[in-house]
Design an enzyme around this catalytic site. Structure first.
Site, PDB file in Angstrom:
ATOM      1  N   CYS A   1       7.140   9.531  -8.085  1.00 46.68           N
ATOM      2  CA  CYS A   1       7.815  10.453  -7.320  1.00 46.68           C
ATOM      3  C   CYS A   1       7.387  12.013  -7.448  1.00 46.68           C
ATOM      4  O   CYS A   1       7.763  12.927  -6.700  1.00 46.68           O
ATOM      5  CB  CYS A   1       9.248  10.668  -7.603  1.00 46.68           C
ATOM      6  SG  CYS A   1      10.127   8.918  -7.335  1.00 46.68           S
TER       7      CYS A   1
ATOM      8  N   HIS B   1      -0.349   1.770   6.145  1.00 47.93           N
ATOM      9  CA  HIS B   1       0.321   0.494   6.221  1.00 47.93           C
ATOM     10  C   HIS B   1       1.191   0.684   7.127  1.00 47.93           C
ATOM     11  O   HIS B   1       1.353   1.704   8.070  1.00 47.93           O
ATOM     12  CB  HIS B   1       0.784  -0.083   4.785  1.00 47.93           C
ATOM     13  CG  HIS B   1       1.632   1.128   4.097  1.00 47.93           C
ATOM     14  ND1 HIS B   1       2.826   1.406   4.522  1.00 47.93           N
ATOM     15  CD2 HIS B   1       1.520   1.647   3.040  1.00 47.93           C
ATOM     16  CE1 HIS B   1       3.547   2.173   3.915  1.00 47.93           C
ATOM     17  NE2 HIS B   1       2.704   2.540   2.599  1.00 47.93           N
TER      18      HIS B   1
ATOM     19  N   CYS C   1      12.444   3.929 -11.788  1.00 45.06           N
ATOM     20  CA  CYS C   1      12.801   4.625 -10.858  1.00 45.06           C
ATOM     21  C   CYS C   1      13.024   3.739  -9.614  1.00 45.06           C
ATOM     22  O   CYS C   1      12.423   2.629  -9.452  1.00 45.06           O
ATOM     23  CB  CYS C   1      11.297   5.404 -10.356  1.00 45.06           C
ATOM     24  SG  CYS C   1      11.130   5.918  -8.733  1.00 45.06           S
TER      25      CYS C   1
ATOM     26  N   HIS D   1       9.796   3.315  -7.242  1.00 44.68           N
ATOM     27  CA  HIS D   1       8.479   2.810  -7.699  1.00 44.68           C
ATOM     28  C   HIS D   1       8.625   1.649  -8.874  1.00 44.68           C
ATOM     29  O   HIS D   1       7.403   1.127  -9.188  1.00 44.68           O
ATOM     30  CB  HIS D   1       7.765   3.845  -8.427  1.00 44.68           C
ATOM     31  CG  HIS D   1       7.267   5.320  -7.166  1.00 44.68           C
ATOM     32  ND1 HIS D   1       8.258   5.995  -6.899  1.00 44.68           N
ATOM     33  CD2 HIS D   1       6.134   5.212  -6.449  1.00 44.68           C
ATOM     34  CE1 HIS D   1       7.452   6.744  -5.788  1.00 44.68           C
ATOM     35  NE2 HIS D   1       6.614   6.166  -5.460  1.00 44.68           N
TER      36      HIS D   1
ATOM     37  N   LYS E   1       2.167   0.576  -1.667  1.00 47.49           N
ATOM     38  CA  LYS E   1       0.890   0.374  -2.415  1.00 47.49           C
ATOM     39  C   LYS E   1       1.191  -0.321  -3.778  1.00 47.49           C
ATOM     40  O   LYS E   1       0.583  -1.254  -4.192  1.00 47.49           O
ATOM     41  CB  LYS E   1      -0.138   1.398  -2.346  1.00 47.49           C
ATOM     42  CG  LYS E   1      -1.330   1.094  -3.404  1.00 47.49           C
ATOM     43  CD  LYS E   1      -2.125   2.407  -3.494  1.00 47.49           C
ATOM     44  CE  LYS E   1      -3.433   1.872  -4.321  1.00 47.49           C
ATOM     45  NZ  LYS E   1      -4.262   3.178  -4.441  1.00 47.49           N
TER      46      LYS E   1
ATOM     47  N   LYS F   1      10.366  -3.315  -0.029  1.00 42.72           N
ATOM     48  CA  LYS F   1       9.955  -2.259   0.595  1.00 42.72           C
ATOM     49  C   LYS F   1       8.269  -2.384   0.504  1.00 42.72           C
ATOM     50  O   LYS F   1       7.990  -2.927  -0.469  1.00 42.72           O
ATOM     51  CB  LYS F   1      10.570  -1.077  -0.095  1.00 42.72           C
ATOM     52  CG  LYS F   1       9.741   0.145   0.394  1.00 42.72           C
ATOM     53  CD  LYS F   1       9.871   1.483  -0.483  1.00 42.72           C
ATOM     54  CE  LYS F   1       8.982   2.499   0.075  1.00 42.72           C
ATOM     55  NZ  LYS F   1       9.157   3.646  -0.800  1.00 42.72           N
TER      56      LYS F   1
ATOM     57  N   CYS G   1       8.851  11.024 -13.148  1.00 41.14           N
ATOM     58  CA  CYS G   1       8.194   9.872 -12.606  1.00 41.14           C
ATOM     59  C   CYS G   1       6.829  10.280 -12.070  1.00 41.14           C
ATOM     60  O   CYS G   1       7.105  11.303 -11.148  1.00 41.14           O
ATOM     61  CB  CYS G   1       9.190   9.270 -11.337  1.00 41.14           C
ATOM     62  SG  CYS G   1       8.260   7.815 -10.340  1.00 41.14           S
TER      63      CYS G   1
ATOM     64  N   HIS H   1       3.657   4.007   7.478  1.00 40.83           N
ATOM     65  CA  HIS H   1       2.892   5.128   8.133  1.00 40.83           C
ATOM     66  C   HIS H   1       2.758   4.694   9.443  1.00 40.83           C
ATOM     67  O   HIS H   1       3.099   5.603  10.322  1.00 40.83           O
ATOM     68  CB  HIS H   1       1.460   5.343   7.559  1.00 40.83           C
ATOM     69  CG  HIS H   1       1.449   5.510   5.730  1.00 40.83           C
ATOM     70  ND1 HIS H   1       0.522   4.548   5.300  1.00 40.83           N
ATOM     71  CD2 HIS H   1       1.723   6.221   5.013  1.00 40.83           C
ATOM     72  CE1 HIS H   1       0.758   4.766   4.089  1.00 40.83           C
ATOM     73  NE2 HIS H   1       1.394   6.198   3.859  1.00 40.83           N
TER      74      HIS H   1
END
Length: 525
Positions: A139, A28, A153, A156, A310, A307, A136, A31
């Site tokens: 993580c 995405h 978290c 996430h 996925k 942010k 988590c 990356h």
């Protein structure tokens, strides 16, 4: 441009890494940005005369992979192989692929991890303990209060799970004082400074750190690198994944390893600051290696003020952006829009506006109008330079200023500022044409010399512009050189800014618009 710092070549190795991407999702925008930054740095340092090398890869072990594979209904090995292949294929297709791509499941890497684990175990850095805490899965680690917001978290947005188990711990806390001293005595070790300060704050509040759990019992998780000293445990993914930076350059016995490691720069996103800023330097000390040269930390790309990830379902596909707007346009937007270290927002509207203003109206218009005038007024060939030309001297000075400023900005990873300086030079070339008006001079008696002077200076400026742009927009730079009648191959010589001016008489090709004005793409039905 003689006598300028811009003409100074650099030498020696340059080694850059991107994060080792989790193999649980297709590439995405996050990356893609990291890869574009690394690719630009490699091209920049090669242009400056350095032997630049880049390592990337996929992180394929751990509970997160097991969870993702189960959702996909396939074994973890098959799932991670598929995702890793997509990463490799995507970035190769986009022209931003690393020199070496490491999969953490490959035998060479596993051997390196086990060799290092045994080494640090034998040296007394690892001990077995019982541990209880909040874990988590996203993580792949136990969290502290610092890592959570409202019980979730921070990264996430899911509640961690309470767990109690016996794990092996890496005794990193005994080196927190050393690491604080190292960071304080090496101001650019972690950059920008906000992240250096953040790591120092973590180290001052040691209650939030402690020693690092580096194993998971096979009774709970068997998808990982086995510990060489206890086959009932597998290695924690962060201890495993960081070692790819060594595997990628042939640790421990490749002839180039020492030279490359001495010049290493890690490019990461801010969400993985703690593993890279705290775990990794102390791991390197335990291994017996010097710390990295730089940890360069960028911010998040936000979509709808959140942010990109996925788990949040707001990813931006680089392939989709290429198909809609062209990859060079997307690449330019990402480098120009984000101030390295800070967050940035992505919208297609902003991309269209930025590309039209900078690339279509400024750069593209400059190349198009200049070569159109050369075709009309000079028979389709770059005119020969006029001896003692004031215009050439003035534009050479502007080029020198742009090159020096761009070099200074790149030393600090200020990509957006470097591009601003380079595009300012393109604006100066457009202003030169507006001021000299070769189309008007051609109609005046004895105006031939003025036409040649104006258009040679503009063409020579465009040649320099193609060199300065080549790390940022490599395809565009090649196209510009081709239209000037020069070799289209990658430019690799910074000295060409000084020593290879146009001779005159190069046949030009106007071609289609370098950057046709973009329109906002309709959403696919």
């Amino acid at each position: 441009m003689s006598g300028s710092n811009a003409g100074a070549r650099m030498s020696g190795a340059y080694y850059v890494t991107t994060p080792i991407y989790y193999a649980n999702a297709e590439p995405h925008i996050g990356h893609t940005y990291s890869n574009i930054v690394a690719d630009t740095l490699v091209r920049w340092h090669r242009l400056r005369g350095r032997d630049a090398f880049w390592v990337s890869g996929t992180d394929e072990y751990g509970e997160k992979m097991v969870e993702a594979a189960a959702k996909a209904g396939v074994p973890p090995a098959a799932f991670t192989e598929r995702i890793s292949a997509i990463h490799q294929r995507t970035f190769a297709e986009l022209g931003v692929a690393a020199n070496r791509f490491v999969r953490t499941t490959e035998p060479r890497h596993i051997a390196d991890v086990q060799r290092i684990l045994q080494q640090v175990y034998d040296a007394g850095w690892i001990e077995l303990r019982e541990y209880e805490g909040l874990y988590c899965v996203g993580c792949e680690r136990f969290l502290t209060e610092r890592d959570m917001v409202n019980g979730l978290c921070r990264d996430h947005e899911r509640a961690p799970e309470p767990r109690r188990e016996t794990n092996y711990f890496f005794l990193m806390s005994r080196e927190f004082g050393w690491l604080r001293g190292w960071i304080e005595s090496h101001p650019d070790f972690i950059r920008p400074a906000r992240y250096r300060n953040e790591v120092l704050a973590m180290l001052r509040d040691e209650s939030g750190l402690g020693d690092l759990s580096i194993s998971r019992p096979k009774s709970r998780l068997d998808w990982g690198v086995e510990l060489p000293f206890d086959r009932d445990h597998v290695c924690y993914v962060w201890f495993d994944a960081l070692i790819t930076y060594l595997t990628g350059i042939g640790y421990p016995d490749d002839a180039r390893f020492a030279e490359r490691w001495a010049a290493v720069e890690h490019v990461i996103g801010k969400d993985i600051l703690k593993p890279h800023g705290i775990f990794w330097p102390i791991m390197l000390k335990a291994i017996g290696l010097a710390p990295y040269q730089h940890l360069s930390v960028h911010g998040f790309w936000n979509v709808d003020e959140r942010k990109v990830s996925k788990s949040l379902g707001n990813m931006i596909s680089p392939i989709a952006m290429r198909d809609r707007y062209g990859f060079e346009a997307f690449r330019y937007f990402l480098l120009r829009e984000m101030s390295f270290g800070l967050d940035a927002s992505f919208t297609e509207e902003a991309l269209v506006e930025r590309v039209n203003a900078d690339l279509a109206n400024n750069l593209g218009n400059l190349v198009s109008r200049t070569l159109n005038l050369v075709e009309k007024l000079c028979g389709g060939a770059v005119p020969e330079p006029v001896a003692g030309s004031e215009a050439v001297r003035a534009l050479a000075g502007a080029a020198r200023t742009a090159a020096d400023a761009a070099a200074a900005h790149m030393d600090g990873l200020r990509f957006h500022d470097a591009l601003t300086e380079i595009l300012r030079f393109a604006g100066a070339l457009n202003a030169h044409l507006d001021a000299t008006k070769p189309w008007k001079a051609a109609k005046e008696p004895g105006g031939d010399a003025a036409v040649r002077d104006s258009l040679y200076a503009a063409c020579e400026g465009i040649r320099v512009l193609s060199l300065l742009l080549s790390p940022f927009l490599p395809e565009t730079a090649r196209a510009i050189r081709g239209r000037l009648g020069l070799a289209e191959a990658d430019v690799t010589a910074w000295d060409d800014l000084v020593r290879a001016p146009l001779a005159g008489n190069e046949a030009v090709q106007k071609g289609a618009a370098l950057f046709p004005r973009l329109e906002l793409a309709a959403e696919p039905s």
